[in-house]
Design an enzyme around this catalytic site. Structure first.
Site, short mmCIF file in Angstrom:
data_model
loop_
_atom_site.label_atom_id
_atom_site.label_comp_id
_atom_site.label_asym_id
_atom_site.label_seq_id
_atom_site.Cartn_x
_atom_site.Cartn_y
_atom_site.Cartn_z
N GLU A 92 0.82 -1.19 0.00
CA GLU A 92 0.00 0.00 0.00
C GLU A 92 0.86 1.25 0.00
OE1 GLU A 92 -3.99 -1.63 2.14
OE2 GLU A 92 -2.48 -0.77 3.43
N CYS A 105 3.15 8.39 1.12
CA CYS A 105 3.79 7.51 2.08
C CYS A 105 4.03 6.17 1.37
CB CYS A 105 2.86 7.35 3.28
SG CYS A 105 3.50 6.25 4.54
N CYS A 112 7.24 -6.86 7.55
CA CYS A 112 8.42 -6.32 8.23
C CYS A 112 8.93 -7.35 9.22
CB CYS A 112 8.05 -5.03 8.96
SG CYS A 112 9.45 -4.20 9.72
N CYS A 116 7.85 -4.91 15.99
CA CYS A 116 7.50 -3.96 17.06
C CYS A 116 6.12 -4.32 17.60
CB CYS A 116 7.49 -2.53 16.52
SG CYS A 116 9.05 -2.05 15.79
N CYS A 119 2.75 -2.58 16.27
CA CYS A 119 2.56 -2.36 14.83
C CYS A 119 1.92 -3.56 14.16
CB CYS A 119 3.91 -2.07 14.19
SG CYS A 119 3.83 -1.83 12.41
N CYS A 332 -1.00 5.23 10.21
CA CYS A 332 0.26 4.55 10.56
C CYS A 332 -0.03 3.22 11.24
CB CYS A 332 1.06 5.37 11.55
SG CYS A 332 1.46 7.00 10.99
N1 SAH Z 1 9.62 0.80 9.74
C1 SAH Z 1 9.80 2.19 9.76
C2 SAH Z 1 8.86 2.94 8.86
C3 SAH Z 1 7.44 2.46 8.75
S1 SAH Z 1 6.44 2.55 10.20
C4 SAH Z 1 9.69 2.71 11.18
O1 SAH Z 1 9.30 1.96 12.06
O2 SAH Z 1 10.05 3.86 11.39
C5 SAH Z 1 5.80 4.19 10.15
C6 SAH Z 1 5.44 4.77 11.53
O3 SAH Z 1 4.20 4.23 12.00
C7 SAH Z 1 6.47 4.43 12.59
O4 SAH Z 1 6.82 5.56 13.34
C8 SAH Z 1 5.72 3.42 13.43
O5 SAH Z 1 6.26 3.34 14.70
C9 SAH Z 1 4.32 3.94 13.38
N2 SAH Z 1 3.31 2.98 13.83
C10 SAH Z 1 3.39 1.64 13.85
N3 SAH Z 1 2.27 1.09 14.37
C11 SAH Z 1 1.47 2.11 14.70
C12 SAH Z 1 0.17 2.20 15.26
N4 SAH Z 1 -0.53 1.10 15.60
N5 SAH Z 1 -0.37 3.42 15.47
C13 SAH Z 1 0.32 4.54 15.12
N6 SAH Z 1 1.54 4.53 14.55
C14 SAH Z 1 2.12 3.33 14.36
FE1 SF4 Z 2 8.44 -2.64 11.09
FE2 SF4 Z 2 6.20 -1.63 12.08
FE3 SF4 Z 2 8.39 -1.68 13.58
FE4 SF4 Z 2 8.25 0.02 11.48
S1 SF4 Z 2 6.99 0.06 13.31
S2 SF4 Z 2 9.96 -1.33 12.04
S3 SF4 Z 2 7.02 -1.22 10.04
S4 SF4 Z 2 7.28 -3.48 12.80
#
Ligand code: SAH
Ligand code: SF4
Length: 346
Positions: A92, A105, A112, A116, A119, A332
């Site tokens: 996406e 974006c 990934c 985390c 996420c 996000c």
């Molecule tokens: N992997 C990279 C870029 C993609 S994630 C990174 O982690 O920076 C893009 C952003 O969305 C990151 O700052 C991530 O921490 C945030 N994100 C992930 N899960 C989220 C959620 N459930 N609600 C809001 N932001 C979230």
């Molecule tokens: Fe991967 Fe989501 Fe962590 Fe970004 S926030 S590094 S997309 S698991």
């Protein structure tokens, strides 16, 4: 044999292609212009190349541009596009129009590996790295491409774990013979792959955003496994070094998780951390988008405002990032890699 794609090749790579095929050197720039400026879908349309050279090219290559297969429009103007990426996968890209800019974006991986805890992309696991073609196609085949002013690598995936392809994509994005977007208008977001943070300025020169999400090492390790490999002090030192070369400020994304990292004491800790490493920081405070199965909750608006004010009192910019496109699951951490109806485990 499947054809190779021209879209996603840098000017240097196009120069190698034309050399190999015995075409004149200047054809590389002509091809780049057809690909990235005029956005043709077929080699036949590259009409300033001779028929013979077009045939030579067509033996091995195709353009490799592909329009999105699905578009979902939010009431706030955000549009989420689904692009095909290989046989089974989708990624996406989210188009976010604002008054003074229009941002895309972009995704860098299908899924990934970083896992985390907060996420949804992380939860779904890793399927594949995107090729330079698949990264660039999200931008080049965007219906609103001509309105685009900014690109953020903040979609699915960890861009610094697909380093080579991301570097190539940025080269094409910023090259005057390519898509020609200024480096200052491109931001790469990372969860903190320290060795590559040190390379970003040399290889790409784009702006850096770091997903910080915690103000101390212990709590960061609890929500982001990468912090065990590259602990917070190393990450901060790498950010400091990046800034010494690059100047400007580093954006730190900070998810507001209820009763976990959202108290005034955490804001104090963050400010002290930046002071210790002499980092010129801007904080983006992100409202957490909850999803089923996730144990975290979003902080209250009041908590977020108090937190933001506290950081501002320390002299930091700390805007509260309002979630865009929530009604279409484009915010996000809500991106996915399957077509509608095929989603699992969400
Ligand atoms: N992997 C990279 C870029 C993609 S994630 C990174 O982690 O920076 C893009 C952003 O969305 C990151 O700052 C991530 O921490 C945030 N994100 C992930 N899960 C989220 C959620 N459930 N609600 C809001 N932001 C979230
Ligand atoms: Fe991967 Fe989501 Fe962590 Fe970004 S926030 S590094 S997309 S698991």
């Amino acid at each position: 044999m499947p054809k190779q794609t021209l879209l996603g090749l840098t000017l240097t790579e196009l120069q190698e292609v034309v050399k190999r095929l015995g075409m004149p050197g200047f054809s590389a720039k002509q091809i780049a212009s057809w690909l990235y400026d005029k956005k043709v879908n077929s080699i036949d349309d590259m009409t300033n190349l001779s028929l013979k050279h077009r045939d030579l090219l067509k033996d091995v290559y195709e353009v490799g541009a592909e329009a999105p297969v699905e578009a979902m429009r939010s009431t706030d103007g955000t549009v989420k596009y689904l692009y095909r990426a290989g046989d089974k996968n989708f990624v996406e890209a989210v188009y976010i129009p604002d008054e003074d800019r229009a941002t895309l974006c972009v995704s860098s991986q299908v899924g990934c590996k970083m896992n985390c805890k907060f996420c949804m992309t992380g939860k779904q696991g890793f399927s594949a790295n995107l090729t330079a073609n698949q990264i660039i196609n999200q931008i080049n085949s965007l219906p609103e491409r001509d309105k685009l002013t900014n690109v953020v690598m903040m979609g699915m995936g960890e861009p610094l774990q697909n380093y080579e392809n991301v570097v190539k994509a940025v080269e094409i994005l910023t090259d005057g013979e390519g898509i020609a977007i200024s480096k200052r208008r491109i931001t790469l977001s990372t969860s903190g792959i320290v060795p590559h943070i040190r390379d970003i300025d040399r290889d790409m020169g784009v702006k850096l955003a770091v997903s910080l999400h915690a103000s101390n090492n212990e709590q960061r390790s609890e929500i982001m496994p990468i912090n065990k490999k590259y602990p917070l002090p190393e990450l901060m030192q790498a950010c400091h070094d990046y800034q010494e070369n690059h100047g400007g400020y580093i954006t730190f994304e900070y998810l507001m998780l209820k009763d976990f990292n959202d108290t005034p004491a955490h804001a104090d800790e963050l400010a002290a951390l930046m002071k210790k490493y002499k980092i010129n920081a801007k904080f983006n405070l992100i409202a957490f988008n909850p999803w089923p199965g996730c144990s975290y909750q979003p902080s209250s608006n009041n908590r977020i405002h108090v937190f933001s004010q506290k950081l501002q009192d320390y002299g930091f910019a700390a805007p509260i990032r309002t979630a865009r496109g929530q009604d279409i699951l484009a915010a996000c951490g809500q991106l996915k890699s399957k077509k509608n109806g095929e989603q699992t485990g969400k």
